[in-house]
Design a protein around this motif. Sequence first.
Motif, PDB file in Angstrom:
ATOM      1  N   SER A  50       0.825  -1.213   0.000  1.00 26.13           N
ATOM      2  CA  SER A  50       0.000   0.000   0.000  1.00 26.13           C
ATOM      3  C   SER A  50       0.859   1.264   0.000  1.00 26.13           C
ATOM      4  CB  SER A  50      -0.929  -0.003   1.215  1.00 26.13           C
ATOM      5  OG  SER A  50      -0.208   0.205   2.423  1.00 26.13           O
ATOM      6  N   ILE A  51       2.061   1.160   0.598  1.00 28.53           N
ATOM      7  CA  ILE A  51       2.989   2.299   0.577  1.00 28.53           C
ATOM      8  C   ILE A  51       3.492   2.529  -0.842  1.00 28.53           C
ATOM      9  CG2 ILE A  51       5.220   3.144   1.386  1.00 28.53           C
ATOM     10  CD1 ILE A  51       4.738   1.616   3.990  1.00 28.53           C
ATOM     11  N   PHE A  52       3.927   1.462  -1.499  1.00 28.57           N
ATOM     12  CA  PHE A  52       4.517   1.597  -2.829  1.00 28.57           C
ATOM     13  C   PHE A  52       3.474   1.893  -3.914  1.00 28.57           C
ATOM     14  CE2 PHE A  52       7.936  -1.337  -1.053  1.00 28.57           C
ATOM     15  CZ  PHE A  52       8.802  -0.289  -0.797  1.00 28.57           C
ATOM     16  N   TRP A  53       2.292   1.283  -3.790  1.00 27.42           N
ATOM     17  CA  TRP A  53       1.289   1.423  -4.839  1.00 27.42           C
ATOM     18  C   TRP A  53       0.422   2.668  -4.670  1.00 27.42           C
ATOM     19  CZ3 TRP A  53      -0.870  -4.286  -5.210  1.00 27.42           C
ATOM     20  CH2 TRP A  53       0.108  -5.084  -5.833  1.00 27.42           C
ATOM     21  N   PHE A  54       0.017   2.955  -3.428  1.00 24.18           N
ATOM     22  CA  PHE A  54      -0.960   4.022  -3.190  1.00 24.18           C
ATOM     23  C   PHE A  54      -0.401   5.172  -2.359  1.00 24.18           C
ATOM     24  CE2 PHE A  54      -3.254  -0.113  -3.258  1.00 24.18           C
ATOM     25  CZ  PHE A  54      -3.841   0.034  -4.502  1.00 24.18           C
ATOM     26  N   ASN A  55       0.912   5.120  -2.054  1.00 27.49           N
ATOM     27  CA  ASN A  55       1.550   6.147  -1.237  1.00 27.49           C
ATOM     28  C   ASN A  55       0.853   6.319   0.115  1.00 27.49           C
ATOM     29  OD1 ASN A  55       3.692   7.976  -0.978  1.00 27.49           O
ATOM     30  ND2 ASN A  55       2.383   9.714  -1.494  1.00 27.49           N
ATOM     31  N   SER A  56       0.314   5.214   0.621  1.00 32.63           N
ATOM     32  CA  SER A  56      -0.372   5.230   1.918  1.00 32.63           C
ATOM     33  C   SER A  56       0.670   5.041   3.021  1.00 32.63           C
ATOM     34  CB  SER A  56      -1.420   4.111   1.972  1.00 32.63           C
ATOM     35  OG  SER A  56      -2.010   4.035   3.246  1.00 32.63           O
ATOM     36  N   ARG A  57       1.210   6.151   3.500  1.00 32.78           N
ATOM     37  CA  ARG A  57       2.355   6.103   4.409  1.00 32.78           C
ATOM     38  C   ARG A  57       1.988   6.222   5.883  1.00 32.78           C
ATOM     39  NH1 ARG A  57       7.144   6.663   1.664  1.00 32.78           N
ATOM     40  NH2 ARG A  57       6.930   7.068  -0.566  1.00 32.78           N
ATOM     41  N   GLN A  58       0.711   6.127   6.188  1.00 27.98           N
ATOM     42  CA  GLN A  58       0.274   6.248   7.581  1.00 27.98           C
ATOM     43  C   GLN A  58      -0.215   4.909   8.105  1.00 27.98           C
ATOM     44  OE1 GLN A  58      -2.679   9.352   7.643  1.00 27.98           O
ATOM     45  NE2 GLN A  58      -1.163  10.984   7.643  1.00 27.98           N
ATOM     46  N   ILE A  59      -0.009   4.721   9.389  1.00 27.26           N
ATOM     47  CA  ILE A  59      -0.520   3.535  10.064  1.00 27.26           C
ATOM     48  C   ILE A  59      -0.971   3.939  11.463  1.00 27.26           C
ATOM     49  CG2 ILE A  59       1.775   2.854  10.916  1.00 27.26           C
ATOM     50  CD1 ILE A  59       0.862  -0.072  10.577  1.00 27.26           C
ATOM     51  N   ASP A  60      -2.076   3.396  11.900  1.00 22.53           N
ATOM     52  CA  ASP A  60      -2.618   3.718  13.217  1.00 22.53           C
ATOM     53  C   ASP A  60      -1.671   3.249  14.319  1.00 22.53           C
ATOM     54  OD1 ASP A  60      -5.097   4.545  14.845  1.00 22.53           O
ATOM     55  OD2 ASP A  60      -4.693   2.512  15.570  1.00 22.53           O
ATOM     56  N   PHE A  61      -1.677   3.964  15.434  1.00 19.45           N
ATOM     57  CA  PHE A  61      -0.788   3.654  16.557  1.00 19.45           C
ATOM     58  C   PHE A  61      -0.979   2.210  17.019  1.00 19.45           C
ATOM     59  CE2 PHE A  61       0.301   3.600  21.095  1.00 19.45           C
ATOM     60  CZ  PHE A  61       1.540   4.201  21.084  1.00 19.45           C
ATOM     61  N   GLY A  62      -2.241   1.830  17.250  1.00 20.16           N
ATOM     62  CA  GLY A  62      -2.516   0.461  17.701  1.00 20.16           C
ATOM     63  C   GLY A  62      -2.153  -0.574  16.655  1.00 20.16           C
ATOM     64  N   ALA A  63      -2.426  -0.258  15.383  1.00 22.82           N
ATOM     65  CA  ALA A  63      -2.102  -1.191  14.301  1.00 22.82           C
ATOM     66  C   ALA A  63      -0.595  -1.386  14.184  1.00 22.82           C
ATOM     67  CB  ALA A  63      -2.674  -0.681  12.990  1.00 22.82           C
ATOM     68  N   CYS A  64       0.146  -0.326  14.419  1.00 19.61           N
ATOM     69  CA  CYS A  64       1.605  -0.407  14.339  1.00 19.61           C
ATOM     70  C   CYS A  64       2.156  -1.344  15.414  1.00 19.61           C
ATOM     71  CB  CYS A  64       2.213   0.988  14.487  1.00 19.61           C
ATOM     72  SG  CYS A  64       4.017   1.036  14.308  1.00 19.61           S
ATOM     73  N   PHE A  65       1.673  -1.202  16.644  1.00 18.39           N
ATOM     74  CA  PHE A  65       2.164  -2.064  17.711  1.00 18.39           C
ATOM     75  C   PHE A  65       1.663  -3.499  17.543  1.00 18.39           C
ATOM     76  CE2 PHE A  65       3.413   1.813  19.869  1.00 18.39           C
ATOM     77  CZ  PHE A  65       4.548   1.398  20.551  1.00 18.39           C
TER      78      PHE A  65
END
Length: 228
Positions: A50-65
Amino acid sequence: MYIAALLGNLTILYIVKRELSLHEPMYYFFCILLLTDLLLSSTIIPKTLSIFWFNSRQIDFGACFTQLYLIHCFLVIESGTFVAMTLDGYMAICDPLRHSTILTNSTVAKICLAVVLRGFMIILPIPIMGSLWPHCRTNIIPHSYCKQFSVVSLACADIRPSSYYSVCVTFIVPSVDGVLIVVSYTQILRAIFQLPTKDARIKAFGTCGSHLCPLSALYIPDLFVSLI
């Protein structure tokens, strides 16, 4: 590559399930390894794409952990599965007459449960400590997934407890598992060299070689990345 991993692992799992002759301890452990590989890939790759294809560079705090926790859990489970597979190989080559009586389905299930629980329990303190600290620095991590130290180092607190624990896990888990594997393979190689025929020795070496390749692929890169 992700599609190949999904199709390959799911195909082998389906074959093992349908083929009754493969319902043996070695293949049960192998299925745990395949499931771990599937889950580990699915934890990392979709967000990376999703980062490479859609430039979606955000992730939720809980999702990250959550991602951080699962990645390291599956790596520990994978390491433990290799130890279980080595144990099975040791019993099959060094003590074949007692192999089926010791590694029963009940025993294999208990070993698999212990491997999974070990992974979840060993890694649990890392996300707990990290999520409780205040995060007031930059919220940017230099990875396409939530690697432990990259996330924890953003905290505005003393992260030494987490760092010490992480370093201990990084060294102790592979070291303990590695020692068990080396000791087992030492005994396996001794038994192989005592086999009466050349064909039997070649077959045994082939089995060991196919096991050592994924072992190297797991331990060497992960240890290197963790230390960096």
